[in-house]
Each structure stands twice: as C-alpha cells, then as structure tokens.
Design an enzyme around this catalytic site. Structure first.
Site, PDB file in Angstrom:
ATOM      1  N   ASN A 215       0.868  -1.195   0.000  1.00  0.00           N
ATOM      2  CA  ASN A 215       0.000   0.000   0.000  1.00  0.00           C
ATOM      3  C   ASN A 215       0.898   1.236   0.000  1.00  0.00           C
ATOM      4  O   ASN A 215       2.103   1.136   0.216  1.00  0.00           O
ATOM      5  CB  ASN A 215      -0.940  -0.035   1.219  1.00  0.00           C
ATOM      6  N   ASP A 284      -3.346  -6.575   5.855  1.00  0.00           N
ATOM      7  CA  ASP A 284      -4.109  -7.547   6.643  1.00  0.00           C
ATOM      8  C   ASP A 284      -3.997  -8.951   6.067  1.00  0.00           C
ATOM      9  O   ASP A 284      -4.129  -9.927   6.786  1.00  0.00           O
ATOM     10  CB  ASP A 284      -5.586  -7.126   6.692  1.00  0.00           C
ATOM     11  N   LYS A 294       9.815 -17.298 -10.285  1.00  0.00           N
ATOM     12  CA  LYS A 294       9.061 -16.136 -10.750  1.00  0.00           C
ATOM     13  C   LYS A 294       7.836 -16.614 -11.544  1.00  0.00           C
ATOM     14  O   LYS A 294       7.944 -17.535 -12.359  1.00  0.00           O
ATOM     15  CB  LYS A 294       9.982 -15.292 -11.637  1.00  0.00           C
TER      16      LYS A 294
HETATM   17  O1  C5P Z   1      -8.122  -3.171  12.663  1.00  0.00           O
HETATM   18  P1  C5P Z   1      -7.386  -2.159  11.863  1.00  0.00           P
HETATM   19  O2  C5P Z   1      -6.510  -2.771  10.820  1.00  0.00           O
HETATM   20  O3  C5P Z   1      -8.214  -1.043  11.319  1.00  0.00           O
HETATM   21  O4  C5P Z   1      -6.436  -1.455  12.930  1.00  0.00           O
HETATM   22  C1  C5P Z   1      -5.521  -0.477  12.564  1.00  0.00           C
HETATM   23  C2  C5P Z   1      -4.454  -0.437  13.615  1.00  0.00           C
HETATM   24  O5  C5P Z   1      -3.932  -1.732  13.825  1.00  0.00           O
HETATM   25  C3  C5P Z   1      -3.259   0.429  13.242  1.00  0.00           C
HETATM   26  O6  C5P Z   1      -2.742   0.943  14.462  1.00  0.00           O
HETATM   27  C4  C5P Z   1      -2.306  -0.579  12.602  1.00  0.00           C
HETATM   28  O7  C5P Z   1      -0.955  -0.157  12.731  1.00  0.00           O
HETATM   29  C5  C5P Z   1      -2.589  -1.823  13.413  1.00  0.00           C
HETATM   30  N1  C5P Z   1      -2.481  -3.090  12.691  1.00  0.00           N
HETATM   31  C6  C5P Z   1      -1.546  -4.009  13.068  1.00  0.00           C
HETATM   32  N2  C5P Z   1      -1.482  -5.228  12.447  1.00  0.00           N
HETATM   33  C7  C5P Z   1      -2.339  -5.535  11.451  1.00  0.00           C
HETATM   34  C8  C5P Z   1      -3.304  -4.605  11.036  1.00  0.00           C
HETATM   35  C9  C5P Z   1      -3.343  -3.386  11.664  1.00  0.00           C
HETATM   36  O8  C5P Z   1      -0.762  -3.723  13.977  1.00  0.00           O
HETATM   37  N3  C5P Z   1      -2.242  -6.713  10.853  1.00  0.00           N
END
Ligand code: C5P
Length: 405
Positions: A215, A284, A294
């Site tokens: 991203n 996520d 590759k």
């Molecule tokens: O649940 P959400 O992804 O919206 O939460 C965002 C917060 O969680 C941010 O502080 C981000 O840095 C953290 N986060 C994390 N690990 C993830 C996803 C988000 O630490 N896998």
C-alpha cells in the site's frame, strides 16, 4: 534527518548561534533559517575568522538579531557578552573550531563568543568542523571528552572528503541533524526515561521473488511521532516497513519487510517498552506464495489469474493481549464509515489506551499528506476531534494526550 518532521511550536524560544571560522560557516545560515521555521528567535556571534568566510550582513538580512562580532565595536552594547546567557535558551556553536573547543575547556574569554560561552549557564551544543588531523589530534580528543563530561551536547562530525582535499572525520554534520539536536534542547524533556516503540510504513507481502502486495503508506505520521518523542527525551525504537523516512540519528531503527517480520520484531521488543504506538499500514492479508520461481504469464487459467490470500497477524492486537498494567498502547484506525463505533470497538477489543482515527477521503489527510485530521478516543471514555493539522502537530498532541489520561 528530515527537517519536515520537526515541530514548529517554539514561539517564545530563543537560540544563539556561535559561528567559527571554517568553510562550513555558511551552513550556519541554513541552520538559522531552519530554526526560524520552527518559530525559534535567532541571534548570532561571528568570530573574526567566521566573518572572513561569511558576511554578518547575510545573517542580519535573514532576520537574525542581534548579530555580534568584535568585542569592542564602536556601537556595541557593553554587556553584549552577557546577553545570550540572560536571554537565550540554548547556545549552539556551529561550526565549532578546534580553537573554540579548547577555549571552552579552559574558560578562555578573549573575544565576544568565548565570553558569551563562559557567561551562558544554559544548554550548549557544539557541532565541530575541521581538518581530520586536527579532529583526531590528542588535544582535541581530550577537549571533546572534557566538554561532554560537563554536559555539552556534541553533534559528531561526519567522515568524508573535507575542503582541503583530505579524507576523514571532520565534515560538519548535516544541518538537519544539528537542527534536530538544537530543537531537542529547546523541548520539554517530559518523556525522558520512557522507552517508546513505533511501527511505521507499509508492509510488503511477496507473491514471488520479484512481486509484492503493498500500500502507499509513506510512514510520515509514525516518523512524526518518533521524532516528537525523541525531541521530548524518550528512548525511541522504530520498526519500519519499506519506506524512505529519514529519522533522527538518536532513534533506533529496525527495518523489516513483511507483516510477519514486523510482528516478530514487535513481540520481541514489547516486554522492554513502556509505550507502543502502531501507525504502520500493515497488510491484513498476504498472498499465498507461489514458491521460489518467478510467476510466468502463462500461469493464467480459465478463471483468469487467481491469487489466494491468507490472514496476517494483527500486531497491535498481539501487543494488546500481552500488555502489562504499566504499559501504554496506542493504535490508529483509518475508517470509511461508522468511525465512532469502529474506533471504540477497536479500542476495547485490542486493549488500547488510545486510538487515533481518521476518516479516509478527507482532503489533506491520510497517506503521504503532510497534514491529518483525527478523532482521538481513550480508555477513560474521552473523545476529541482535532482540526486539520500538520502531522508534526498531531504527533505532539498525541503524546500530550497520552500523558493526560
Ligand atoms: O483493525 P485495523 O486494521 O483497522 O487497525 C488499525 C491499527 O492496527 C493500526 O494501528 C495498525 O498499525 C494496526 N495493525 C496491526 N497489524 C495488522 C493490522 C493493523 O498492527 N495486521
């Protein structure tokens, strides 16, 4: 460091610059301008040698006031040698010559700058610049050690090719780094003794050896928080996903790439921290890897090109689950709808002390912007909405808010 990460709330603060004779004397002008951008009032004293390299008028024309030179100028204030000690919050000698370092050690007071240094009991910073042989000379080594013992803040010179053609240590440190140190001396040290962990930037999740899912996070909000905590005296560790943020040299930086690497680093560090703040835009999901080879164009099947994803660890939730009562945890949330309910839900579910939420699609906020517009929720039920502010200002206020809950 990136000077764009510096806070500009120093109205009412005053810095005095001592400028010595060196090819690097012109860089004191850049430093004066940087300080003025942070709203610091600047005055200066040029030694006789400095005034051969750069004109006092240049400082005056840029709003540096007053600019002093010789001790007994016709129109000089007879107490000018006491003025910085009475009115300035920091005295920074940039560039500092071997001569001025020696004079400071022995308390010699034979010109305006050395008198002003002797009469200044507040914080002093020196950023030396000289020929590498002069810097390495045993006398200079001893003088530097003595000054550091006395609490003088030293910004070490860089190594490289110096003006005379020699190579070694002795080049003036980058102006951005010096500016950061001066601002630190002007900042409240209300986070001294706190060990702060920050995550920032994006993560990269590989499909194959040369392609990844990611991203556009630049890490700017996290870098502003790291810089603000460092300015306020905290011991800061940053776990950074791939981004080009330039942090103060006093900040420890651990570079990682994927969410799983970031998670492992954070879990490892968390027990030794007092505060963690997760600003990273962690992916996520990660693509299920195709292996070491590759991917080829002919991997497209009848359903098109199919990629499967699996879930990444939630780093913030993991830290929340392992949080001790003496630790504080801050999360961020970018929300497109139901901001209030989503933010409060996350605050509770992830065991946070504070969550900083920003609506996505607000002009001037979010990824890469220099500004942000946030709503802050805390574990005591507090909710505040802040106007669109510079990310540096948002960062400063986040630490203020944490201290107040
Ligand atoms: O649940 P959400 O992804 O919206 O939460 C965002 C917060 O969680 C941010 O502080 C981000 O840095 C953290 N986060 C994390 N690990 C993830 C996803 C988000 O630490 N896998």
């Amino acid at each position: 460091m990136d000077t764009g990460l510096l806070f500009n709330g120093y109205l009412g603060k005053r810095a005095h610059l001592g400028v010595c004779g060196s090819v690097a004397a012109y860089k004191a002008i850049e430093l004066a301008r940087g300080l003025q951008e942070c709203n610091v009032a600047v005055s200066a004293t040029l030694t006789r040698a400095a005034a051969r390299f750069v004109a006092p008028l240049t400082f005056t024309a840029l709003g540096v006031d007053p600019v002093w030179g010789d001790m007994f100028q016709d129109d000089a204030d007879p107490y000018a040698h006491l003025a910085p000690g009475r009115t300035c919050h920091v005295l920074a000698v940039v560039p500092a010559s071997a001569n001025v370092l020696a004079k400071m050690v022995h308390g010699l007071a034979d010109d305006m700058l050395s008198c002003q240094l002797l009469a200044h009991s507040g914080p002093v910073l020196v950023a030396p610049a000289m020929n590498p042989a002069m810097w390495e000379a045993p006398a200079t080594r001893d003088n530097v050690a003595r000054l550091r013992e006395r609490g003088v803040d030293l910004v070490f010179p860089d190594s490289g090719k110096v003006a005379c053609g020699d190579t070694g240590n002795g080049r003036l440190a980058p102006v951005g780094a010096i500016l950061g140190h001066v601002c630190r001396l002007l900042s409240p040290q209300d986070m001294a003794g706190l060990r702060v962990l920050l995550t920032l930037g994006p993560t990269r999740e590989k499909f194959d050896p040369v392609r990844f899912w990611s991203n556009p996070s630049t890490g700017r909000m996290g870098a502003s928080l790291a810089t603000a905590a460092w300015l306020r005296g905290a011991e800061v560790t940053v776990v950074a996903g791939p981004c080009s943020q330039d942090l103060p040299s006093g900040v420890r930086r651990i570079d990682v790439s994927s969410a799983r690497e970031m998670d492992a680093a954070c879990r490892d560090l968390w027990p030794a921290m007092d505060v963690a703040c997760c600003t990273a835009a962690v992916a996520d999901f990660r693509p299920v890897a195709f292996g070491d080879a590759k991917m080829k164009k002919d991997a497209v099947g009848p359903d098109g090109f199919v990629v499967h994803f699996e879930q990444n660890p939630d780093i913030l939730a993991g830290l929340g689950a392992a949080k001790r009562p003496d630790q504080r945890l801050i999360g961020f949330a970018a929300e497109s709808h139901d901001l209030d309910a989503n933010a409060r839900g996350k605050l509770e579910r992830k065991n946070l002390d504070m969550i900083v939420a920003n609506p996505v699609n607000v002009p001037g906020a979010g990824f890469a912007a220099g500004t942000n517009q946030v709503h802050v929720y805390d574990c005591r039920g507090g909710r505040e909405s802040w106007p669109l502010l510079a990310k540096t200002e948002v960062a400063w206020r986040i630490w203020d808010h944490l201290a107040a809950i």
